[in-house]
Design a protein around this motif. Structure first.
Motif, PDB file in Angstrom:
ATOM      1  N   GLU A   1       1.326   1.949  -0.445  1.00 55.61           N
ATOM      2  CA  GLU A   1       2.645   1.181  -0.676  1.00 55.61           C
ATOM      3  C   GLU A   1       3.110   0.437   0.461  1.00 55.61           C
ATOM      4  OE1 GLU A   1       4.440   4.713  -3.575  1.00 55.61           O
ATOM      5  OE2 GLU A   1       5.427   4.013  -1.898  1.00 55.61           O
ATOM      6  N   ALA A   2       3.343  -0.863   0.175  1.00 58.95           N
ATOM      7  CA  ALA A   2       3.832  -1.833   1.473  1.00 58.95           C
ATOM      8  C   ALA A   2       5.059  -2.095   1.417  1.00 58.95           C
ATOM      9  CB  ALA A   2       2.952  -3.121   1.115  1.00 58.95           C
ATOM     10  N   GLU A   3       5.640  -1.930   2.865  1.00 64.39           N
ATOM     11  CA  GLU A   3       7.047  -2.243   3.298  1.00 64.39           C
ATOM     12  C   GLU A   3       7.128  -3.883   3.798  1.00 64.39           C
ATOM     13  OE1 GLU A   3      10.899  -0.447   5.596  1.00 64.39           O
ATOM     14  OE2 GLU A   3       8.946   0.903   5.179  1.00 64.39           O
ATOM     15  N   PHE A   4       8.039  -4.525   3.361  1.00 65.10           N
ATOM     16  CA  PHE A   4       8.320  -5.885   3.477  1.00 65.10           C
ATOM     17  C   PHE A   4       9.465  -5.691   4.743  1.00 65.10           C
ATOM     18  CE2 PHE A   4       6.023  -6.690   0.059  1.00 65.10           C
ATOM     19  CZ  PHE A   4       5.581  -7.859   0.201  1.00 65.10           C
ATOM     20  N   SER A   5       9.240  -6.243   5.890  1.00 64.43           N
ATOM     21  CA  SER A   5      10.262  -6.260   6.943  1.00 64.43           C
ATOM     22  C   SER A   5      11.318  -7.404   6.617  1.00 64.43           C
ATOM     23  CB  SER A   5       9.596  -7.162   8.293  1.00 64.43           C
ATOM     24  OG  SER A   5      10.469  -7.115   9.348  1.00 64.43           O
ATOM     25  N   ASN A   6      11.179  -8.493   5.997  1.00 65.15           N
ATOM     26  CA  ASN A   6      12.607  -9.168   5.587  1.00 65.15           C
ATOM     27  C   ASN A   6      12.882  -9.238   4.344  1.00 65.15           C
ATOM     28  OD1 ASN A   6      12.707  -9.897   8.581  1.00 65.15           O
ATOM     29  ND2 ASN A   6      11.966 -12.000   8.238  1.00 65.15           N
ATOM     30  N   LEU A   7      11.903  -9.075   3.436  1.00 60.83           N
ATOM     31  CA  LEU A   7      12.069  -9.248   2.116  1.00 60.83           C
ATOM     32  C   LEU A   7      12.754  -7.802   1.680  1.00 60.83           C
ATOM     33  CD1 LEU A   7      11.718 -10.998  -0.637  1.00 60.83           C
ATOM     34  CD2 LEU A   7       9.635  -9.951  -0.687  1.00 60.83           C
ATOM     35  N   GLY A   8      12.838  -6.753   2.495  1.00 61.37           N
ATOM     36  CA  GLY A   8      13.640  -5.739   1.944  1.00 61.37           C
ATOM     37  C   GLY A   8      12.921  -4.753   0.942  1.00 61.37           C
TER      38      GLY A   8
ATOM     39  N   ILE B   1      -7.537  -4.040   0.500  1.00 63.13           N
ATOM     40  CA  ILE B   1      -6.986  -4.713   1.288  1.00 63.13           C
ATOM     41  C   ILE B   1      -6.683  -4.079   2.625  1.00 63.13           C
ATOM     42  CG2 ILE B   1      -4.910  -6.283   1.793  1.00 63.13           C
ATOM     43  CD1 ILE B   1      -4.848  -6.951  -1.177  1.00 63.13           C
ATOM     44  N   VAL B   2      -6.116  -2.815   2.413  1.00 58.55           N
ATOM     45  CA  VAL B   2      -5.768  -1.821   3.462  1.00 58.55           C
ATOM     46  C   VAL B   2      -7.056  -1.634   4.236  1.00 58.55           C
ATOM     47  CG1 VAL B   2      -4.859   0.309   4.002  1.00 58.55           C
ATOM     48  CG2 VAL B   2      -3.929  -0.940   2.259  1.00 58.55           C
ATOM     49  N   LYS B   3      -8.273  -1.430   3.891  1.00 54.06           N
ATOM     50  CA  LYS B   3      -9.331  -1.030   4.515  1.00 54.06           C
ATOM     51  C   LYS B   3      -9.647  -2.359   5.533  1.00 54.06           C
ATOM     52  CE  LYS B   3     -11.373   2.287   1.440  1.00 54.06           C
ATOM     53  NZ  LYS B   3     -12.325   2.854   0.344  1.00 54.06           N
ATOM     54  N   GLN B   4      -9.576  -3.327   4.548  1.00 51.06           N
ATOM     55  CA  GLN B   4      -9.922  -4.747   5.493  1.00 51.06           C
ATOM     56  C   GLN B   4      -9.223  -4.977   6.750  1.00 51.06           C
ATOM     57  OE1 GLN B   4     -10.171  -8.096   2.798  1.00 51.06           O
ATOM     58  NE2 GLN B   4     -10.965  -9.643   4.335  1.00 51.06           N
ATOM     59  N   PHE B   5      -7.701  -4.780   6.699  1.00 50.60           N
ATOM     60  CA  PHE B   5      -6.840  -4.786   7.715  1.00 50.60           C
ATOM     61  C   PHE B   5      -5.889  -3.697   8.307  1.00 50.60           C
ATOM     62  CE2 PHE B   5      -7.059  -8.757   4.851  1.00 50.60           C
ATOM     63  CZ  PHE B   5      -7.619  -9.581   5.862  1.00 50.60           C
ATOM     64  N   GLU B   6      -6.597  -2.849   8.939  1.00 48.77           N
ATOM     65  CA  GLU B   6      -6.239  -1.330   9.353  1.00 48.77           C
ATOM     66  C   GLU B   6      -4.935  -1.785  10.017  1.00 48.77           C
ATOM     67  OE1 GLU B   6      -9.627   0.664  10.993  1.00 48.77           O
ATOM     68  OE2 GLU B   6      -9.745   1.941   9.190  1.00 48.77           O
ATOM     69  N   LYS B   7      -4.640  -2.586  10.691  1.00 42.13           N
ATOM     70  CA  LYS B   7      -3.409  -2.667  11.342  1.00 42.13           C
ATOM     71  C   LYS B   7      -2.230  -2.716  10.484  1.00 42.13           C
ATOM     72  CE  LYS B   7      -5.122  -5.236  15.479  1.00 42.13           C
ATOM     73  NZ  LYS B   7      -4.966  -6.642  16.125  1.00 42.13           N
ATOM     74  N   LEU B   8      -2.397  -2.825   9.203  1.00 43.38           N
ATOM     75  CA  LEU B   8      -1.153  -2.582   8.545  1.00 43.38           C
ATOM     76  C   LEU B   8      -0.749  -1.160   8.248  1.00 43.38           C
ATOM     77  CD1 LEU B   8      -2.717  -4.552   4.942  1.00 43.38           C
ATOM     78  CD2 LEU B   8      -0.733  -5.457   6.361  1.00 43.38           C
TER      79      LEU B   8
ATOM     80  N   LYS C   1       6.721   3.323 -16.066  1.00 39.60           N
ATOM     81  CA  LYS C   1       7.899   3.769 -15.223  1.00 39.60           C
ATOM     82  C   LYS C   1       7.787   4.105 -14.053  1.00 39.60           C
ATOM     83  CE  LYS C   1       9.274   6.557 -18.688  1.00 39.60           C
ATOM     84  NZ  LYS C   1       9.929   7.414 -19.633  1.00 39.60           N
ATOM     85  N   ASP C   2       6.447   4.617 -13.741  1.00 40.14           N
ATOM     86  CA  ASP C   2       5.856   5.204 -12.433  1.00 40.14           C
ATOM     87  C   ASP C   2       5.177   4.121 -11.552  1.00 40.14           C
ATOM     88  OD1 ASP C   2       6.763   7.911 -12.994  1.00 40.14           O
ATOM     89  OD2 ASP C   2       5.227   8.362 -14.236  1.00 40.14           O
ATOM     90  N   SER C   3       5.224   3.080 -12.065  1.00 38.66           N
ATOM     91  CA  SER C   3       4.233   1.950 -11.431  1.00 38.66           C
ATOM     92  C   SER C   3       5.339   1.187 -10.515  1.00 38.66           C
ATOM     93  CB  SER C   3       3.573   1.128 -12.129  1.00 38.66           C
ATOM     94  OG  SER C   3       4.230   0.366 -12.928  1.00 38.66           O
ATOM     95  N   LEU C   4       4.850   0.386  -9.641  1.00 38.27           N
ATOM     96  CA  LEU C   4       5.705  -0.260  -8.687  1.00 38.27           C
ATOM     97  C   LEU C   4       5.881  -1.783  -9.237  1.00 38.27           C
ATOM     98  CD1 LEU C   4       4.465   1.213  -5.411  1.00 38.27           C
ATOM     99  CD2 LEU C   4       6.461   1.724  -6.808  1.00 38.27           C
ATOM    100  N   PRO C   5       6.833  -2.429  -9.710  1.00 41.03           N
ATOM    101  CA  PRO C   5       6.733  -3.735  -9.996  1.00 41.03           C
ATOM    102  C   PRO C   5       6.139  -4.679  -9.292  1.00 41.03           C
ATOM    103  CG  PRO C   5       9.149  -3.018  -9.536  1.00 41.03           C
ATOM    104  CD  PRO C   5       8.262  -1.642  -9.269  1.00 41.03           C
ATOM    105  N   PHE C   6       6.540  -4.752  -7.721  1.00 40.72           N
ATOM    106  CA  PHE C   6       6.057  -5.633  -7.041  1.00 40.72           C
ATOM    107  C   PHE C   6       4.532  -5.370  -6.475  1.00 40.72           C
ATOM    108  CE2 PHE C   6      10.816  -6.130  -6.411  1.00 40.72           C
ATOM    109  CZ  PHE C   6      10.755  -7.592  -6.511  1.00 40.72           C
ATOM    110  N   VAL C   7       3.649  -6.041  -6.462  1.00 40.35           N
ATOM    111  CA  VAL C   7       2.481  -6.008  -6.228  1.00 40.35           C
ATOM    112  C   VAL C   7       1.889  -7.147  -5.204  1.00 40.35           C
ATOM    113  CG1 VAL C   7      -0.285  -6.007  -6.888  1.00 40.35           C
ATOM    114  CG2 VAL C   7       1.860  -5.004  -8.395  1.00 40.35           C
ATOM    115  N   VAL C   8       1.139  -6.597  -4.207  1.00 40.23           N
ATOM    116  CA  VAL C   8       0.730  -7.621  -3.039  1.00 40.23           C
ATOM    117  C   VAL C   8      -0.546  -7.778  -3.608  1.00 40.23           C
ATOM    118  CG1 VAL C   8      -0.216  -7.784  -0.499  1.00 40.23           C
ATOM    119  CG2 VAL C   8       2.170  -6.717  -1.104  1.00 40.23           C
ATOM    120  N   SER C   9      -0.838  -9.150  -4.205  1.00 37.20           N
ATOM    121  CA  SER C   9      -2.027  -9.503  -4.872  1.00 37.20           C
ATOM    122  C   SER C   9      -2.955  -9.968  -3.842  1.00 37.20           C
ATOM    123  CB  SER C   9      -1.767 -10.471  -6.085  1.00 37.20           C
ATOM    124  OG  SER C   9      -1.019 -11.378  -5.602  1.00 37.20           O
TER     125      SER C   9
END
Length: 489
Positions: A104-111, A121-128, A148-156
């Protein structure tokens, strides 16, 4: 000066930018310098005024439309929902949700605290996973009755804000077009400072701040007055370094998390800098000991395993009294460190260089350059490429070190020499006097460490006669530490 500027643009086309553009745009956007200059490098890397004006307008439009300001977060989230997907510029951090077995990704400014991001994507950029990175992201939105259990926002899709490749030979060949003094000024302007406002000695201090970014496993501290830009290069200039603020940390965060079997900050960043050393505390009792082991050998034991990493460690902090007053009171110049470290000579003996921050001027408008320098992203990739090189034997042909230097002293001096030679002579084409100048500076910084160790422990560190011998003439040359010389000198 104009000729030097034209030459810089000719030799490094598309790799330089006018630094006042960064300052001009940064005032309205709270993003690191390397993020702004990544965009400026795409649209303004030229000396043509019309093209620059057009490029600045383009960058401002991109920031206006895509950079997320915290106070406009809800508006941007609405845009993502209404358009199904939208491109944003933000810093994201990723964590593993073990319960649902997903990242799960957390956005610094977007909240947005929880957005789905694919494992690939995570494996490609481990610094995430450790510290997070600034990116240009495409964010999608999907919400339905069956989700219901999914996350509406997706980093595509994400594009980290960093240079895709670095032609090192191009840089080495380009360096040959400039004198040593011209090259120093170019490097300092690339870091955002105006060299005309600095003395020769202050220029060397600015270069020394960059050594932890070009040298593996380099330990440096800089203590001095507030407002001298001690942490600027580690926070703003390089996307490959991380600034740990607030002081408190854990062994799991910094070194190795045994529960998740993941390496900490030192395994994923070229440089880990600690802001405000007075506040450094470990939640773990063995934290300082593990840090000492790592600073000495570049490795540490965690459980049954021994791990190694190449990250440098930088400690910056404030000195509230004058240096003369501290020394006159029989205290030492490591006194701003926390009590757990303050009288631990073994910890400070691992410092390769003590940069005298009290000699660096306080930041003021005229110290910020308006002239051309490398795009910070190009500069930071140059720094990263230099970590693969080694010039620790650069002075062996001409000089040898005095007998008072023990093994730790020699390693410290060699590392500083290597780092500064890399910065100034990346192609290895230096003369005897070039190396001597660097050797003197390297010896001084390590001697400053040794003098303070003597104040802490006394006779154990009595060998402080730092000299080097010219192999050709046999002449011995002593290196002094300015703050210990009599005032009238």
């Amino acid at each position: 000066m104009k000729e030097e500027r034209i030459l810089l643009n000719q030799v490094f086309p598309g790799k330089v930018v006018r630094k006042d553009l960064t300052k001009q745009i940064k005032e309205g956007a709270n993003v690191p310098v390397y993020v702004l200059e990544y965009l400026l490098g795409m649209y303004c890397a030229t000396d043509d005024d019309d093209a620059i004006n057009e490029g600045v307008t383009m960058v401002k439009n991109i920031l206006a439309e895509n950079f997320v300001r915290p106070d406009e977060a809800e508006k941007v989230k609405s845009l993502i929902r209404e358009r199904s997907q939208y491109t944003v510029i933000d810093k994201i951090t990723v964590r593993l949700n073990e319960r649902d077995d997903r990242y799960e990704a957390e956005f610094s400014n977007l909240g947005i605290k929880r957005a789905y991001i694919a494992p690939e994507i995570v494996k490609q950029f481990e610094k995430l996973l450790v510290g997070g990175i600034w990116c240009i992201l495409r964010v999608s939105y999907y919400h339905g009755e069956d989700t219901k259990d999914s996350l509406p926002f997706v980093v595509s899709d994400i594009k980290p804000i960093q240079l895709p490749n670095m032609d090192f030979e191009e840089l080495v060949n380009g360096r040959k077009n400039f004198t040593k003094d011209e090259w120093i000024d170019i490097l300092i302007r690339s870091m955002g400072m105006e060299p005309k406002e600095l003395s020769e000695r202050q220029k060397w201090h600015m270069l020394e701040r960059a050594v932890p970014l070009v040298e593996n496993n380099y330990n440096m501290c800089e203590l001095g007055p507030r407002g001298t830009g001690k942490s600027h290069i580690y926070k703003e200039i390089s996307p490959n370094s991380i600034l740990v603020s607030g002081g408190q940390t854990t062994v799991a965060n910094l070194f190795y998390n045994m529960a998740s079997r993941t390496v900490g900050l030192i395994g994923l960043w070229d440089c880990v800098a600690f802001d405000e050393v007075a506040g450094i505390t470990f939640k773990d009792k063995d934290g300082i000991q593990i840090m000492k082991d790592y600073m000495a050998s570049g490795s540490f034991a965690r459980g049954k395993e021994e791990k190694s990493a190449k990250a440098s460690m930088v400690f910056v902090g404030n000195i509230n009294q004058s240096v003369r007053d501290i020394l006159a009171a029989n205290s030492h110049l490591f006194s701003p460190f926390p009590s757990a470290m303050r009288n631990d000579s073994a910890f400070f003996d691992r410092m390769h260089y003590y940069l005298p921050g009290w000699e660096v001027p306080k930041m003021r408008p005229e110290l910020i350059t308006d002239d051309y320098g490398f795009i910070t992203d190009y500069l930071s990739e140059f720094f990263r490429e230099l970590r693969k090189r080694n010039f620790s034997d650069a002075f062996d042909k001409y000089y040898r070190l005095g007998h008072d230097l023990n093994q730790r002293d020699v390693i410290a001096v060699r590392k500083t020499v290597s780092g500064l030679v890399k910065l100034l002579y990346p192609g290895g084409d230096y003369e005897k006097q070039d190396v001597e100048e660097i050797l003197q500076y390297a010896l001084e910084g390590r001697r400053r460490v040794k003098e303070q160790l003597y104040r802490i422990e006394g006779v154990e560190f009595a060998d402080r006669n730092f000299l080097y011998i010219d192999k050709e003439t046999g002449e011995e040359k002593q290196v002094e530490v300015p703050e210990l010389l009599p005032v009238d000198e």
